[in-house]
Design an enzyme around this catalytic site. Sequence first.
Site, short mmCIF file in Angstrom:
data_model
loop_
_atom_site.label_atom_id
_atom_site.label_comp_id
_atom_site.label_asym_id
_atom_site.label_seq_id
_atom_site.Cartn_x
_atom_site.Cartn_y
_atom_site.Cartn_z
N ASP A 36 6.11 -3.49 5.26
CA ASP A 36 6.41 -4.85 4.82
C ASP A 36 6.14 -5.02 3.31
OD1 ASP A 36 7.11 -7.50 4.98
OD2 ASP A 36 5.31 -8.13 6.05
N HIS A 65 14.07 -2.41 -1.11
CA HIS A 65 14.25 -1.54 0.06
C HIS A 65 14.46 -0.10 -0.39
CE1 HIS A 65 14.09 -4.93 2.62
NE2 HIS A 65 15.25 -5.46 2.24
N LEU A 81 6.80 17.32 13.42
CA LEU A 81 6.65 15.86 13.50
C LEU A 81 7.85 15.21 14.18
CD1 LEU A 81 5.25 13.17 12.47
CD2 LEU A 81 6.76 13.35 10.48
C1 FPP Z 1 10.24 -5.43 5.18
O1 FPP Z 1 10.07 -5.94 3.85
C2 FPP Z 1 11.14 -4.27 5.18
C3 FPP Z 1 12.32 -4.18 5.89
C4 FPP Z 1 12.81 -5.26 6.75
C5 FPP Z 1 13.20 -3.00 5.77
C6 FPP Z 1 12.53 -1.66 5.73
C7 FPP Z 1 13.46 -0.66 5.19
C8 FPP Z 1 13.10 0.40 4.41
C9 FPP Z 1 11.70 0.74 4.08
C10 FPP Z 1 14.14 1.28 3.78
C11 FPP Z 1 15.26 1.67 4.64
C12 FPP Z 1 14.99 2.79 5.53
C13 FPP Z 1 15.81 3.10 6.58
C14 FPP Z 1 15.54 4.31 7.39
C15 FPP Z 1 16.96 2.24 6.94
P1 FPP Z 1 10.56 -7.41 3.53
O2 FPP Z 1 11.96 -7.33 3.03
O3 FPP Z 1 10.35 -8.27 4.72
O4 FPP Z 1 9.59 -7.80 2.37
P2 FPP Z 1 9.10 -9.28 2.01
O5 FPP Z 1 8.29 -9.75 3.17
O6 FPP Z 1 8.29 -9.06 0.78
O7 FPP Z 1 10.34 -10.11 1.75
#
Ligand code: FPP
Length: 240
Positions: free
Chosen positions: A16, A33, A127
Amino acid sequence: MLDKNRMPKHVAIIMDGNGRWAKKRNLPRVMGHNAGMQAMKEIVRRASDLGIKYLTVYAFSTENWKRSEEEITGIFRLLVKFVGLDLGELKEQNVRVRVFGDYSCIPARAKASMDEMLEETKDNTGLQFNIALNYGGRLDITRAVNHLAEKVRSGEITGEITEDMISRALYSGDENGDVPDPDVIIRTSGEERISNFLLWQAAYSEFVFTDVLWPDFTPEIFEQTLEQYQSRDRRFGGRK
Ligand code: FPP
């Protein structure tokens, strides 16, 4: 110091804070991301080096469809990029990739990349890297219940439904190699919620929260969170 003899078998991570990381830098969310994907790759590498058997990451939840189309498209493009750039290294590292969630409805190119990654790593024995994609804990349980109901209807199950049967009908069950429940669930960015991740499987998991935003989560910080996990006294409801 991290005790290599008491490593968790299964580590799950709620990655997150990508959005806030981008906002702090005045960048579009998708750049957050992108940085998050880099962080994820480093953690896969370190988990593999540490001999951890299962790593599960929450990449896209059933609720994430509520985000803007631009952001959703961006995340799935990153998945295609990840497979293009890193499939070779995953194979070299003997990593087996699997998916938790209903990924049949993600954009076609992303689905094709995912299928390629699953197929190309299916004989690997190191893994097991589970990517939760269009995953929700309630979806997981509902799907398992329907699956078992069907078996009752068909007469394959005649007696009571047991906890073990439910566990085996979840995404972490039979179809993905009977993954043990996570020993530890890490959530970054200062939020302290489960957000519909691994609800059934988290029954006895330790939680480690850190204020670090996911793109800033380094392998060193990962090891520190594992040390924190090792300092906990796990009793599973019993007494010592
Ligand atoms: C949460 O941060 C993150 C996500 C919803 C997406 C996670 C994706 C990745 C780490 C990269 C992509 C990897 C793959 C394998 C598809 P947020 O956007 O909710 O952050 P915020 O709370 O600060 O807005």
